[in-house]
Motif scaffolding. Structure first.
Motif, PDB file in Angstrom:
ATOM      1  N   UNK A 191      41.321 -94.933  64.640  1.00  0.00           N
ATOM      2  CA  UNK A 191      41.025 -95.764  65.853  1.00  0.00           C
ATOM      3  C   UNK A 191      42.515 -96.403  66.060  1.00  0.00           C
ATOM      4  N   UNK A 192      43.278 -96.820  65.044  1.00  0.00           N
ATOM      5  CA  UNK A 192      44.655 -97.373  65.041  1.00  0.00           C
ATOM      6  C   UNK A 192      45.548 -96.507  65.729  1.00  0.00           C
ATOM      7  N   UNK A 193      45.657 -95.298  65.221  1.00  0.00           N
ATOM      8  CA  UNK A 193      46.348 -94.247  66.040  1.00  0.00           C
ATOM      9  C   UNK A 193      46.170 -93.890  67.414  1.00  0.00           C
ATOM     10  N   UNK A 194      44.617 -93.999  67.628  1.00  0.00           N
ATOM     11  CA  UNK A 194      44.264 -93.671  69.035  1.00  0.00           C
ATOM     12  C   UNK A 194      44.557 -94.803  70.053  1.00  0.00           C
ATOM     13  N   UNK A 243      48.530 -94.380  70.687  1.00  0.00           N
ATOM     14  CA  UNK A 243      48.944 -93.250  71.654  1.00  0.00           C
ATOM     15  C   UNK A 243      48.412 -93.743  72.883  1.00  0.00           C
ATOM     16  N   UNK A 244      47.435 -94.425  73.072  1.00  0.00           N
ATOM     17  CA  UNK A 244      47.022 -94.886  74.364  1.00  0.00           C
ATOM     18  C   UNK A 244      48.199 -95.757  74.977  1.00  0.00           C
ATOM     19  N   UNK A 298      54.730 -95.307  79.164  1.00  0.00           N
ATOM     20  CA  UNK A 298      55.751 -94.558  79.388  1.00  0.00           C
ATOM     21  C   UNK A 298      55.193 -93.255  80.079  1.00  0.00           C
ATOM     22  N   UNK A 299      55.484 -93.135  81.491  1.00  0.00           N
ATOM     23  CA  UNK A 299      54.927 -91.723  82.171  1.00  0.00           C
ATOM     24  C   UNK A 299      55.802 -90.557  81.920  1.00  0.00           C
ATOM     25  N   UNK A 300      57.045 -90.579  81.108  1.00  0.00           N
ATOM     26  CA  UNK A 300      57.497 -89.289  80.917  1.00  0.00           C
ATOM     27  C   UNK A 300      58.932 -89.239  81.509  1.00  0.00           C
TER      28      UNK A 300
END
Length: 160
Positions: free
Chosen positions: A120-123, A126-127, A133-135
């Motif tokens: 859950x922390x990793x998710x 990532x979110x 950042x949109x890249x």
């Protein structure tokens, strides 16, 4: 100091010696002060009257078990006799006090626990990274975009 202790206290154990009627009498003003300071919360606070030295002989006793029970009934609190010398009911006394306090806490406080697993922390990370950042690289060339290094791998640009 006594007033502060009573104000901050969450449970009370009023102890007297069964060999001293005077020790029971000395608890009366303390009980009055507890009721005064705790006010309408008093029914929700664990209080126990405890007659200590129950291991003593009948000749040394000045307060019978019935008198102790009667006093606790008058005050509408729990009662128990103990012996610190022989360890009779000592553990039970504190277990009862803690159990009552925890039950009262549960009644009056809403506690919500949520466990964050590693997944859950990793998710969540990532979110946040996707949202932040949109890249794209900002017009000034700095920011949270990505750039290619000489090896072709992407590395994240961080603004300090």
């Amino acid at each position: 100091m006594q007033r502060l202790s009573i104000t901050k206290g969450h449970a009370f154990i009023l102890v007297y010696s069964v060999c001293s009627k005077q020790s029971l009498e000395e608890l009366k003003p303390i009980w009055t002060l507890i009721k005064e300071l705790k006010g309408e919360d008093i029914p929700n606070i664990p209080v126990m009257l405890v007659g200590n030295k129950c291991d003593e002989t009948a000749e040394l006793r000045e307060v019978s078990e019935m008198e102790g029970k009667a006093q606790s009934t008058t005050w509408n609190i729990s009662f128990m006799e103990t012996s610190a010398k022989t360890n009779h009911n000592v553990t039970e006394l504190f277990q009862a006090a803690i159990t009552c306090e925890l039950l009262n806490m549960e009644k009056t406080r809403t506690v919500s626990l949520q466990l964050d697993t590693k997944k859950q922390k990793k998710q969540k990370k990532e979110k946040k990274a996707k949202e932040g950042s949109n890249g794209a690289i900002p017009e000034n060339g700095e920011g949270g975009g990505t750039t290619s290094n000489s090896g072709g791998a992407k590395e994240k640009c961080v603004v300090m």
